[in-house]
Design a protein around this motif. Structure first.
Motif, PDB file in Angstrom:
ATOM      1  N   LYS A  98     -39.162 -48.300 -10.640  1.00 35.64           N
ATOM      2  CA  LYS A  98     -38.891 -47.207  -9.698  1.00 35.64           C
ATOM      3  C   LYS A  98     -38.673 -47.761  -8.298  1.00 35.64           C
ATOM      4  CE  LYS A  98     -41.567 -43.529 -10.164  1.00 35.64           C
ATOM      5  NZ  LYS A  98     -42.814 -42.735 -10.379  1.00 35.64           N
ATOM      6  N   GLU A  99     -39.468 -48.757  -7.915  1.00 35.57           N
ATOM      7  CA  GLU A  99     -39.314 -49.343  -6.575  1.00 35.57           C
ATOM      8  C   GLU A  99     -37.959 -50.019  -6.430  1.00 35.57           C
ATOM      9  OE1 GLU A  99     -39.138 -52.380  -3.583  1.00 35.57           O
ATOM     10  OE2 GLU A  99     -39.246 -52.817  -5.739  1.00 35.57           O
ATOM     11  N   LYS A 100     -37.535 -50.740  -7.481  1.00 37.83           N
ATOM     12  CA  LYS A 100     -36.236 -51.405  -7.427  1.00 37.83           C
ATOM     13  C   LYS A 100     -35.100 -50.388  -7.270  1.00 37.83           C
ATOM     14  CE  LYS A 100     -37.357 -55.473 -10.284  1.00 37.83           C
ATOM     15  NZ  LYS A 100     -37.111 -56.507  -9.261  1.00 37.83           N
ATOM     16  N   LEU A 101     -35.129 -49.351  -8.084  1.00 41.33           N
ATOM     17  CA  LEU A 101     -34.062 -48.344  -8.050  1.00 41.33           C
ATOM     18  C   LEU A 101     -34.042 -47.607  -6.712  1.00 41.33           C
ATOM     19  CD1 LEU A 101     -34.365 -46.922 -11.687  1.00 41.33           C
ATOM     20  CD2 LEU A 101     -32.458 -48.257 -10.748  1.00 41.33           C
ATOM     21  N   ALA A 102     -35.218 -47.320  -6.166  1.00 41.85           N
ATOM     22  CA  ALA A 102     -35.286 -46.635  -4.875  1.00 41.85           C
ATOM     23  C   ALA A 102     -34.722 -47.518  -3.766  1.00 41.85           C
ATOM     24  CB  ALA A 102     -36.722 -46.234  -4.564  1.00 41.85           C
ATOM     25  N   ARG A 103     -35.084 -48.793  -3.795  1.00 44.36           N
ATOM     26  CA  ARG A 103     -34.592 -49.721  -2.768  1.00 44.36           C
ATOM     27  C   ARG A 103     -33.095 -49.911  -2.893  1.00 44.36           C
ATOM     28  NH1 ARG A 103     -35.055 -55.031  -3.621  1.00 44.36           N
ATOM     29  NH2 ARG A 103     -36.873 -54.646  -4.967  1.00 44.36           N
ATOM     30  N   MET A 104     -32.601 -50.020  -4.110  1.00 38.62           N
ATOM     31  CA  MET A 104     -31.160 -50.155  -4.323  1.00 38.62           C
ATOM     32  C   MET A 104     -30.415 -48.952  -3.762  1.00 38.62           C
ATOM     33  SD  MET A 104     -31.624 -51.559  -8.202  1.00 38.62           S
ATOM     34  CE  MET A 104     -29.939 -51.376  -8.798  1.00 38.62           C
ATOM     35  N   SER A 105     -30.951 -47.760  -3.978  1.00 36.20           N
ATOM     36  CA  SER A 105     -30.306 -46.535  -3.483  1.00 36.20           C
ATOM     37  C   SER A 105     -30.334 -46.457  -1.962  1.00 36.20           C
ATOM     38  CB  SER A 105     -30.992 -45.306  -4.081  1.00 36.20           C
ATOM     39  OG  SER A 105     -30.782 -45.241  -5.476  1.00 36.20           O
ATOM     40  N   SER A 106     -31.434 -46.891  -1.357  1.00 35.89           N
ATOM     41  CA  SER A 106     -31.517 -46.835   0.111  1.00 35.89           C
ATOM     42  C   SER A 106     -30.552 -47.825   0.747  1.00 35.89           C
ATOM     43  CB  SER A 106     -32.950 -47.114   0.578  1.00 35.89           C
ATOM     44  OG  SER A 106     -33.326 -48.456   0.348  1.00 35.89           O
ATOM     45  N   ILE A 107     -30.359 -48.976   0.102  1.00 36.30           N
ATOM     46  CA  ILE A 107     -29.393 -49.963   0.606  1.00 36.30           C
ATOM     47  C   ILE A 107     -27.970 -49.412   0.495  1.00 36.30           C
ATOM     48  CG2 ILE A 107     -28.364 -52.225   0.140  1.00 36.30           C
ATOM     49  CD1 ILE A 107     -31.152 -53.164  -0.752  1.00 36.30           C
ATOM     50  N   LEU A 248     -37.349 -36.912  10.558  1.00 37.39           N
ATOM     51  CA  LEU A 248     -36.920 -38.269  10.887  1.00 37.39           C
ATOM     52  C   LEU A 248     -37.255 -38.662  12.322  1.00 37.39           C
ATOM     53  CD1 LEU A 248     -33.435 -38.293   9.125  1.00 37.39           C
ATOM     54  CD2 LEU A 248     -35.538 -39.403   8.354  1.00 37.39           C
ATOM     55  N   ARG A 249     -38.023 -37.833  13.013  1.00 33.93           N
ATOM     56  CA  ARG A 249     -38.388 -38.158  14.394  1.00 33.93           C
ATOM     57  C   ARG A 249     -39.186 -39.459  14.460  1.00 33.93           C
ATOM     58  NH1 ARG A 249     -37.858 -33.497  17.689  1.00 33.93           N
ATOM     59  NH2 ARG A 249     -35.817 -32.676  17.069  1.00 33.93           N
ATOM     60  N   GLU A 312     -32.078 -37.146   1.257  1.00 32.96           N
ATOM     61  CA  GLU A 312     -31.494 -38.048   2.247  1.00 32.96           C
ATOM     62  C   GLU A 312     -32.498 -38.418   3.329  1.00 32.96           C
ATOM     63  OE1 GLU A 312     -27.460 -37.732   3.470  1.00 32.96           O
ATOM     64  OE2 GLU A 312     -26.936 -36.316   1.881  1.00 32.96           O
ATOM     65  N   TYR A 313     -33.405 -37.520   3.646  1.00 31.24           N
ATOM     66  CA  TYR A 313     -34.491 -37.884   4.557  1.00 31.24           C
ATOM     67  C   TYR A 313     -35.256 -39.067   3.989  1.00 31.24           C
ATOM     68  CZ  TYR A 313     -33.910 -33.338   6.923  1.00 31.24           C
ATOM     69  OH  TYR A 313     -33.423 -32.252   7.608  1.00 31.24           O
ATOM     70  N   ALA A 314     -35.571 -39.001   2.684  1.00 28.08           N
ATOM     71  CA  ALA A 314     -36.349 -40.060   2.035  1.00 28.08           C
ATOM     72  C   ALA A 314     -35.575 -41.382   2.031  1.00 28.08           C
ATOM     73  CB  ALA A 314     -36.705 -39.650   0.609  1.00 28.08           C
ATOM     74  N   LEU A 315     -34.268 -41.318   1.743  1.00 27.39           N
ATOM     75  CA  LEU A 315     -33.449 -42.526   1.728  1.00 27.39           C
ATOM     76  C   LEU A 315     -33.403 -43.173   3.109  1.00 27.39           C
ATOM     77  CD1 LEU A 315     -30.502 -41.284  -0.506  1.00 27.39           C
ATOM     78  CD2 LEU A 315     -31.991 -43.223  -1.031  1.00 27.39           C
ATOM     79  N   ALA A 316     -33.208 -42.356   4.143  1.00 27.57           N
ATOM     80  CA  ALA A 316     -33.121 -42.882   5.503  1.00 27.57           C
ATOM     81  C   ALA A 316     -34.454 -43.455   5.955  1.00 27.57           C
ATOM     82  CB  ALA A 316     -32.665 -41.780   6.461  1.00 27.57           C
ATOM     83  N   GLU A 317     -35.530 -42.713   5.720  1.00 27.42           N
ATOM     84  CA  GLU A 317     -36.850 -43.178   6.155  1.00 27.42           C
ATOM     85  C   GLU A 317     -37.241 -44.463   5.424  1.00 27.42           C
ATOM     86  OE1 GLU A 317     -41.478 -41.578   6.528  1.00 27.42           O
ATOM     87  OE2 GLU A 317     -39.882 -40.207   5.895  1.00 27.42           O
ATOM     88  N   SER A 318     -36.918 -44.518   4.136  1.00 27.68           N
ATOM     89  CA  SER A 318     -37.227 -45.710   3.352  1.00 27.68           C
ATOM     90  C   SER A 318     -36.488 -46.930   3.896  1.00 27.68           C
ATOM     91  CB  SER A 318     -36.852 -45.489   1.887  1.00 27.68           C
ATOM     92  OG  SER A 318     -37.040 -46.669   1.137  1.00 27.68           O
ATOM     93  N   PHE A 319     -35.211 -46.746   4.244  1.00 33.59           N
ATOM     94  CA  PHE A 319     -34.448 -47.888   4.763  1.00 33.59           C
ATOM     95  C   PHE A 319     -34.982 -48.325   6.120  1.00 33.59           C
ATOM     96  CE2 PHE A 319     -31.170 -49.996   7.157  1.00 33.59           C
ATOM     97  CZ  PHE A 319     -30.747 -50.954   6.265  1.00 33.59           C
TER      98      PHE A 319
END
Length: 375
Positions: A98-107, A248-249, A312-319
């Motif tokens: 799950k961590e790999k897939l999440a990181r791949m998506s955020s990149i 995202l503040r 998209e909030y999650a993707l941006a915050e994760s990156f």
């Protein structure tokens, strides 16, 4: 296109089998080439600018194209993870996958966000986008390699087989870090272009400091604006960051802090090295890497704020969270003089150079442990 006295096509340079590439590379040899005046494009002597514009478009386009590559890799990896069962359960449910897939998506999200940002500025008539194009190319070419590499890791041995699209992607991606400008050269380009503007502002400040009473308005204005901090990166308090979404503040605040730190580091590097800064390639690399992550993070926050969706909030915050760690590390390295690091590098490579140049030893010439102490 060309009227030539001698234009010959030398033997093609084969980079791989035809089934993997749609074109061949070859060497062109020009000998006393003549171009009729009616065939000249633009002004004589202006070809370099035309070539640079072509490279800018190619670099920007590369980032957009590689987004599609990453999408396919993530699709293949996700399909495999949701079907593959190990230890009595689908591997998609395990934390490491799950961590790999999440990181791949955020990149991927960051790569797309930069592409949209550059394209939007181009649509608005922006003529100077060479730094943004270079940033996009460097980031995308390395991000795609990372994403496909992780996709192969998730799919296991199947991903390594020639029947898998991932195997072909992995080999084909290697060239993207080389052509349209090698990433090492583009990092220097990104840093030096940013430093050039900062250096001009810094010269004005230095002159003003010689007579502070006569230049009090300039000094007060610069003290508040810190123009030296505006190094090819949008500020969270300006432009697209004026409407940051509430979730995202925190990410925007982190970026604001990093942009301030970035400006301080750039100022320190310029003050330390002056015109010789172009020879400080290690410091320039760290500055460029920090700028790339700041720009990518800014693009993510801007895009996610406009979308107004939790995903998209999650993707941006994760990156931003992962990029922040890299930014801190790179700014720390750029801030230091790196004297010891340079000494270690010189000791290692000079030992290799001496043996190879004299023909007396291989590049890596370290005594085997079993031979230590023997005559």
């Amino acid at each position: 296109i060309f009227l030539t006295l001698s234009l010959s096509l030398l033997l093609p340079i084969s980079s791989s089998s035809p089934r993997h590439f749609c074109h061949h590379s070859a060497t062109l040899h020009f000998d006393d080439v003549k171009v009729p005046i009616e065939n000249v494009l633009g002004e004589v002597g202006g070809g370099f600018k035309v070539a640079m514009n072509i490279l800018n478009n190619g670099r920007f386009g590369m980032a957009c194209a590689l987004s599609g590559t990453m999408k396919q890799a993530i699709q293949i990896a996700t399909e495999h993870a949701t079907q593959r069962i190990q230890f009595g359960d689908k591997i998609s449910k395990y934390g490491l996958i799950k961590e790999k897939l999440a990181r791949m998506s955020s990149i991927l999200y960051a790569t797309e966000a930069m592409g949209y940002l550059v394209a939007g500025n181009m649509d608005k008539g922006l003529q100077e986008f060479q730094i943004e194009a270079a940033i996009s190319k460097v980031f995308a070419s390395e991000a795609a390699t990372q994403v496909v590499d992780e996709a192969i890791q998730i799919t296991g041995g199947m991903g390594f087989m020639s029947d898998s699209p991932l195997e072909r992607m992995y080999r084909d991606l290697r060239i993207f870090r080389i052509f349209e400008g090698a990433n090492e050269i583009l990092r220097l380009f990104i840093a030096l272009n940013g430093l050039q503007g900062a250096g001009e502002n810094l010269k004005g400040l230095q002159k003003a400091m010689k007579n502070p009473l006569a230049n009090v308005n300039l000094l007060m204005g610069e003290g508040s604006k810190r123009l030296v901090r505006m190094i090819s990166t949008p500020s969270p308090t300006e432009g697209s960051f004026t409407q940051v979404a509430e979730p995202l503040r925190g990410s925007a605040k982190i970026l604001e802090q990093h942009i301030g730190e970035f400006g301080d580091v750039v100022e320190k590097v310029l003050m330390r090295h002056g015109k010789k800064v172009m020879n400080e390639q290690l410091a320039l690399k760290y500055i460029a890497d920090a700028a790339i992550d700041i720009y990518a993070s800014s693009a993510c926050v801007s895009r996610a704020s406009a979308s107004n969706t939790p995903e998209e909030y999650a993707l941006a915050e994760s990156f931003v969270e992962s990029a922040s760690k890299r930014i801190k590390s790179n700014l720390k390295e750029a801030r230091s003089s790196n004297k010891r690091t340079k000494q270690l590098i010189d000791t290692i490579v000079e030992h290799s150079y001496s043996g190879v140049e004299s023909g007396s030893a291989p590049a890596y010439n370290i005594t085997h442990p079993t031979l230590i102490g023997r005559k």
